[in-house]
Design a protein around this motif. Structure first.
Motif, PDB file in Angstrom:
ATOM      1  N   GLN A 167      -8.125   6.919   7.118  1.00 11.39           N
ATOM      2  CA  GLN A 167      -6.806   6.322   7.325  1.00 11.39           C
ATOM      3  C   GLN A 167      -6.741   4.960   6.630  1.00 11.39           C
ATOM      4  OE1 GLN A 167      -4.872   6.710  11.120  1.00 11.39           O
ATOM      5  NE2 GLN A 167      -4.560   4.488  11.127  1.00 11.39           N
ATOM      6  N   ILE A 168      -5.703   4.768   5.846  1.00  8.71           N
ATOM      7  CA  ILE A 168      -5.555   3.500   5.134  1.00  8.71           C
ATOM      8  C   ILE A 168      -4.662   2.565   5.956  1.00  8.71           C
ATOM      9  CG2 ILE A 168      -4.735   2.400   3.007  1.00  8.71           C
ATOM     10  CD1 ILE A 168      -7.329   4.160   2.802  1.00  8.71           C
ATOM     11  N   GLU A 169      -5.274   1.525   6.475  1.00 10.90           N
ATOM     12  CA  GLU A 169      -4.508   0.550   7.265  1.00 10.90           C
ATOM     13  C   GLU A 169      -3.956  -0.568   6.389  1.00 10.90           C
ATOM     14  OE1 GLU A 169      -6.938  -0.805  10.500  1.00 10.90           O
ATOM     15  OE2 GLU A 169      -7.182   1.212  11.312  1.00 10.90           O
ATOM     16  N   LEU A 170      -4.626  -0.806   5.264  1.00 12.70           N
ATOM     17  CA  LEU A 170      -4.169  -1.858   4.358  1.00 12.70           C
ATOM     18  C   LEU A 170      -4.360  -1.383   2.922  1.00 12.70           C
ATOM     19  CD1 LEU A 170      -3.124  -4.769   3.972  1.00 12.70           C
ATOM     20  CD2 LEU A 170      -5.493  -5.555   4.059  1.00 12.70           C
ATOM     21  N   LEU A 171      -3.265  -1.390   2.177  1.00 14.29           N
ATOM     22  CA  LEU A 171      -3.286  -0.967   0.773  1.00 14.29           C
ATOM     23  C   LEU A 171      -3.005  -2.201  -0.086  1.00 14.29           C
ATOM     24  CD1 LEU A 171      -3.086   0.836  -1.710  1.00 14.29           C
ATOM     25  CD2 LEU A 171      -0.950   1.758  -0.843  1.00 14.29           C
ATOM     26  N   ALA A 172      -4.046  -2.673  -0.770  1.00 16.21           N
ATOM     27  CA  ALA A 172      -3.908  -3.869  -1.600  1.00 16.21           C
ATOM     28  C   ALA A 172      -3.751  -3.479  -3.059  1.00 16.21           C
ATOM     29  CB  ALA A 172      -5.131  -4.767  -1.423  1.00 16.21           C
ATOM     30  N   ILE A 173      -2.888  -4.201  -3.752  1.00 17.91           N
ATOM     31  CA  ILE A 173      -2.605  -3.892  -5.155  1.00 17.91           C
ATOM     32  C   ILE A 173      -2.750  -5.165  -5.985  1.00 17.91           C
ATOM     33  CG2 ILE A 173      -0.882  -2.954  -6.758  1.00 17.91           C
ATOM     34  CD1 ILE A 173       0.307  -1.375  -4.448  1.00 17.91           C
ATOM     35  N   ASP A 174      -3.471  -5.043  -7.079  1.00 24.85           N
ATOM     36  CA  ASP A 174      -3.651  -6.131  -8.034  1.00 24.85           C
ATOM     37  C   ASP A 174      -2.322  -6.427  -8.743  1.00 24.85           C
ATOM     38  OD1 ASP A 174      -5.109  -7.840  -9.943  1.00 24.85           O
ATOM     39  OD2 ASP A 174      -4.692  -6.219 -11.363  1.00 24.85           O
ATOM     40  N   ALA A 175      -2.238  -7.572  -9.411  1.00 22.29           N
ATOM     41  CA  ALA A 175      -0.962  -7.947 -10.045  1.00 22.29           C
ATOM     42  C   ALA A 175      -1.022  -7.926 -11.583  1.00 22.29           C
ATOM     43  CB  ALA A 175      -0.530  -9.313  -9.541  1.00 22.29           C
ATOM     44  N   ASP A 176      -1.779  -8.851 -12.204  1.00 21.49           N
ATOM     45  CA  ASP A 176      -1.806  -8.947 -13.674  1.00 21.49           C
ATOM     46  C   ASP A 176      -2.273  -7.625 -14.301  1.00 21.49           C
ATOM     47  OD1 ASP A 176      -0.992 -11.598 -13.768  1.00 21.49           O
ATOM     48  OD2 ASP A 176      -3.015 -12.410 -13.926  1.00 21.49           O
ATOM     49  N   ASP A 177      -1.446  -7.064 -15.147  1.00 21.36           N
ATOM     50  CA  ASP A 177      -1.723  -5.802 -15.854  1.00 21.36           C
ATOM     51  C   ASP A 177      -1.852  -4.592 -14.932  1.00 21.36           C
ATOM     52  OD1 ASP A 177      -1.490  -6.832 -18.435  1.00 21.36           O
ATOM     53  OD2 ASP A 177      -3.540  -7.593 -18.395  1.00 21.36           O
TER      54      ASP A 177
END
Lengths: 240, 240
Positions: B4-14
């Motif tokens: 289960q994914i409780e936190l989905l983090a996404i990078d920004a630059d490119d």
């Protein structure tokens, strides 16, 4: 005043450790270089203008300082400065990153006491990488439950921070050396503030003491913080 | 995989917006200046060395890039470069701050979908002031419940972050374009990672794809993220 302080935030540069003094020393070394080319007595005003313009584009910190000094040196010498002297200016600027963190008097003892009774946050403005380096080297991190590095200390920043930590402004106290960054914006949003002036004030932070008689306390040494807060605010460490 | 994914983090630059392309354009303009003094075909190796040394002292971001370029220009021209050309290099570097934020294809639609079902964090490395400026201009802030700007993306950073948000690594997913920063350290602490390669990879981030057969997914476009996560992880937005 009988407000409960749920979060006690403390500034870092020139509140916990020496900062401006190192910049002044770097400036003196840079002036020595520029004296070969121009009358440095005239440079302060131009420097202020270049630095002010750069803060809005580049933000605060030593990297901005280095870029400002390079631009200023070229502008003030009307392009006559030699490349090796520009490199020397960059090198002088970079030495600021390797200065040891020099704690101001009574900082450690005061934080040790305060951290017994209050939830402490180190709340500093500036360059993320640089401030993290200083915090890591300060030996103080154990006293703070939270550390926040922000790019500007204005009303919007304080409001967003308090919202994020779910703290009402009346239960927040900020202590620091800058009227502009640590005191006035906090009072403006309904918080509490204690001013601890430092002998060096950066000219960008140098605002007139407020004449409106706003309600903040001034102390001359951080060690006074413990007794002052104890007298003015009920001591209670709360879970936030 | 059925975590289960409780936190989905996404990078920004490119990952969310164009970044390296703008640096390449700035580099080309700077090379044009240096060509008056030296054979720029030779400079890449020296530049890499100066930049690598500076990252450990100055951190990431455009201000570090500007300082590196000034040092490199003086070093590579053996001090022959004129002051006005150094000023031109600084000016080229500063234009990077005024480039508009150009979202990559399908970013907005994908975030709109993902934010319905997952708690999203924008998690980016670099200069605080600069990254905040880009985030504010991106129009994406409404999709993210959390924004974190860190000075390095390594195991220690991810571990501290997850501890602060009280998330177990197996319930954390990171998506981004850098194997070095977004994928390997997350896998190393037991988290989940999705690699979204970008055509431009900064040489400091360019590490060999892992031969050990570690368990991460590669997609060619961010729009694939929605279906992929939906298939591999139960959808649940949880309070954290």
């Amino acid at each position: 005043m009988n407000r409960q302080i749920e979060l006690l935030a403390i500034d870092a540069d020139d509140t916990l450790w020496t900062n401006m003094l190192f910049y002044h020393e770097a400036m003196d070394s840079i002036k020595n270089i520029l004296e070969k080319y121009t009358d440095t007595a005239l440079i302060i005003k131009d420097l202020y203008e270049i630095e002010t313009a750069n803060i809005s584009v580049l933000g605060y910190g030593t990297k901005s300082f280095i870029i400002t000094m390079v631009e200023a040196a070229i502008s003030l010498t009307e392009g006559k400065i030699k490349a090796h002297d520009i490199l020397e200016i960059v090198t002088i600027g970079k030495t600021l990153f390797s200065r040891p963190v020099e704690l101001l008097d009574n900082v450690k003892e005061t934080l040790a006491e305060l951290s017994q009774n209050y939830t402490l946050m180190l709340l500093t403005k500036g360059d993320l990488f640089e401030q993290q380096g200083k915090i890591n080297c300060s030996g103080l991190i154990g006293y703070f439950e939270y550390t926040e590095i922000v790019s500007e200390k204005d009303e919007a920043t304080y409001s967003a921070l308090l919202q994020r930590y779910n703290i009402a402004p009346e239960n927040f106290l900020m202590a620091g050396n800058s009227l502009k960054s640590d005191i006035f914006p906090v009072l403006n949003i309904g918080g509490n503030a204690v001013h601890i002036p430092h002998r060096s004030v950066w000219y960008h932070e140098d605002v007139p003491a407020d004449e409106a008689g706003r309600d903040y306390i001034v102390i001359s040494d951080i060690s006074e913080l413990t007794g002052l807060i104890c007298q003015n605010y009920p001591q209670k460490k709360v879970e936030i």
